[in-house]
Design a protein around this motif. Structure first.
Motif, short mmCIF file in Angstrom:
data_model
loop_
_atom_site.label_atom_id
_atom_site.label_comp_id
_atom_site.label_asym_id
_atom_site.label_seq_id
_atom_site.Cartn_x
_atom_site.Cartn_y
_atom_site.Cartn_z
N GLU A 99 0.81 -1.22 0.00
CA GLU A 99 0.00 0.00 0.00
C GLU A 99 0.84 1.27 0.00
N ARG A 100 2.01 1.24 0.67
CA ARG A 100 2.77 2.47 0.84
C ARG A 100 4.16 2.16 1.40
N THR A 101 5.02 3.15 1.29
CA THR A 101 6.36 3.04 1.88
C THR A 101 6.40 3.89 3.14
N VAL A 102 6.76 3.26 4.24
CA VAL A 102 6.78 3.90 5.55
C VAL A 102 8.20 3.84 6.10
N ILE A 103 8.67 4.98 6.62
CA ILE A 103 9.99 5.04 7.24
C ILE A 103 9.84 5.40 8.70
N ASP A 141 4.99 7.93 4.23
CA ASP A 141 4.91 8.30 5.64
C ASP A 141 6.27 8.22 6.29
N LEU A 142 6.58 9.21 7.10
CA LEU A 142 7.79 9.21 7.92
C LEU A 142 7.35 9.36 9.37
N VAL A 143 7.53 8.30 10.16
CA VAL A 143 7.13 8.30 11.56
C VAL A 143 8.35 8.61 12.42
N LEU A 144 8.24 9.60 13.26
CA LEU A 144 9.33 9.95 14.17
C LEU A 144 9.08 9.26 15.51
N SER A 145 10.02 8.41 15.91
CA SER A 145 9.85 7.77 17.22
C SER A 145 9.88 8.82 18.32
N THR A 184 15.77 13.03 13.47
CA THR A 184 14.98 13.96 12.67
C THR A 184 15.74 14.69 11.57
N ALA A 185 17.05 14.51 11.48
CA ALA A 185 17.86 15.40 10.66
C ALA A 185 17.48 15.42 9.18
N SER A 186 17.08 14.27 8.62
CA SER A 186 16.80 14.21 7.18
C SER A 186 15.33 14.43 6.84
N VAL A 187 14.52 14.85 7.79
CA VAL A 187 13.10 15.08 7.49
C VAL A 187 12.90 15.97 6.25
N PRO A 188 13.65 17.08 6.07
CA PRO A 188 13.39 17.94 4.91
C PRO A 188 13.54 17.25 3.56
N ALA A 189 14.24 16.12 3.51
CA ALA A 189 14.43 15.42 2.23
C ALA A 189 13.17 14.70 1.79
N PHE A 190 12.19 14.53 2.68
CA PHE A 190 10.98 13.78 2.37
C PHE A 190 9.80 14.74 2.20
N GLU A 191 9.91 15.57 1.18
CA GLU A 191 8.97 16.69 1.03
C GLU A 191 7.57 16.24 0.67
#
Length: 281
Positions: free
Chosen positions: A61-65, A120-124, A131-138
């Motif tokens: 269904e989707r790619t989740v990180i 989806d990018l889930v932050l534990s 969190t450093a690479s969050v901006p790459a997942f626009e």
């Protein structure tokens, strides 16, 4: 790891080195957080380096990180211009070593995953090594909790380093609901897939808004546990735990709930790659 149509990748984005009183609480666990933090800051001893893991789940269904890891910008003085004092303080007790080729986006591209296609990018939690690479997942929806946002200044989230007014943020604790399949002591959660196989759950303890992600495959139930414990072995409630947890009572409840789970992936366990290979057999 491949399980049916689901693939899991463990990606290490450098290492983190912390004080010994951070790694293992050197005061009685009942001590207030402020005293435990003071002990960490005053400790001149550093523990051995720990890996910084991110996890990628390719689901039909989707790619989740889970988590966005670290980047070399941590060590760039210019990147701290917004908060020079904060940068100097945090780097006095947390050391991060990461090369450009080790960042999460670079390693995703190396295995054929386009960061722009991540759903989806889930932050534990919102600590800087997650969190450093969050901006790459626009194009991804960023999942955290309202509780984590409310505590951001107190826990040193440095949100300005990884989010802007246009970052799409969703709060698991606000949108979620309980689920009978979650162990006792878990909070509200959100199913990220229609089949319910990927679920993000609010699990306060390490920080007020920490999140654990559960992946159910046809062979295993896997838990990505963030910094609930630095290793799977120390998830045992009888083992010593980190000195940095904001709520020791809550973290010990989580340890008791998770210790019985067979497949655990904490964010800083050197054995994660081996554990992933074993789970794929």
């Amino acid at each position: 790891m491949a399980a049916g149509a689901v693939r899991v990748h463990a990606i290490r984005t450098g290492t983190i080195t912390i004080k010994k009183c951070h790694h293992t609480c050197c005061l009685p666990e009942r001590s207030p957080l402020a005293l435990r933090l003071a002990a960490i800051l005053g400790d001149r001893r550093f523990a051995d380096p720990l890996p910084i893991w991110c996890f990628v789940v390719e689901h039909p269904e989707r790619t989740v990180i889970v988590d966005a890891g670290a980047t070399p910008d941590y060590n760039n003085d210019a990147s701290w211009a917004h908060d020079e004092r904060g940068g100097k303080l945090i780097r006095s007790f947390i050391r991060i070593a990461v090369e450009p080729s080790e960042t999460l986006p670079a390693q995703l591209e190396a295995i054929g995953i386009d960061p722009s296609g991540v759903d989806d990018l889930v932050l534990s939690h919102q600590h800087i090594d997650h969190t450093a690479s969050v901006p790459a997942f626009e194009n991804a929806t960023i999942w955290t909790t309202a509780a984590e946002d409310a505590a951001a200044d107190r826990i040193g989230a440095f949100q300005w380093r990884w989010r802007t007014s246009t970052t799409e943020i969703r709060h698991i604790d606000s949108l979620g609901s309980p689920n009978d399949r979650d162990p006792e002591g878990f909070g509200a959660g959100v199913d990220l897939t229609a089949d319910g196989s990927i679920r993000a759950v609010h699990t306060p303890g390490h920080t007020p808004g920490s999140v654990t992600v559960r992946l159910a495959t046809n062979t295993h139930t896997i838990w990505f546990t963030g910094d609930t414990s630095f290793t799977a072995a120390t998830m045992d409630p009888a083992q010593p735990t980190a000195g940095i947890h904001t709520d020791m009572r809550a973290i010990r409840t989580l340890h008791a709930s998770l210790a019985a789970q067979r497949v655990l992936f904490p964010s800083h366990d050197w054995d994660n790659a081996t554990r992933l290979r074993d789970a794929a057999r």
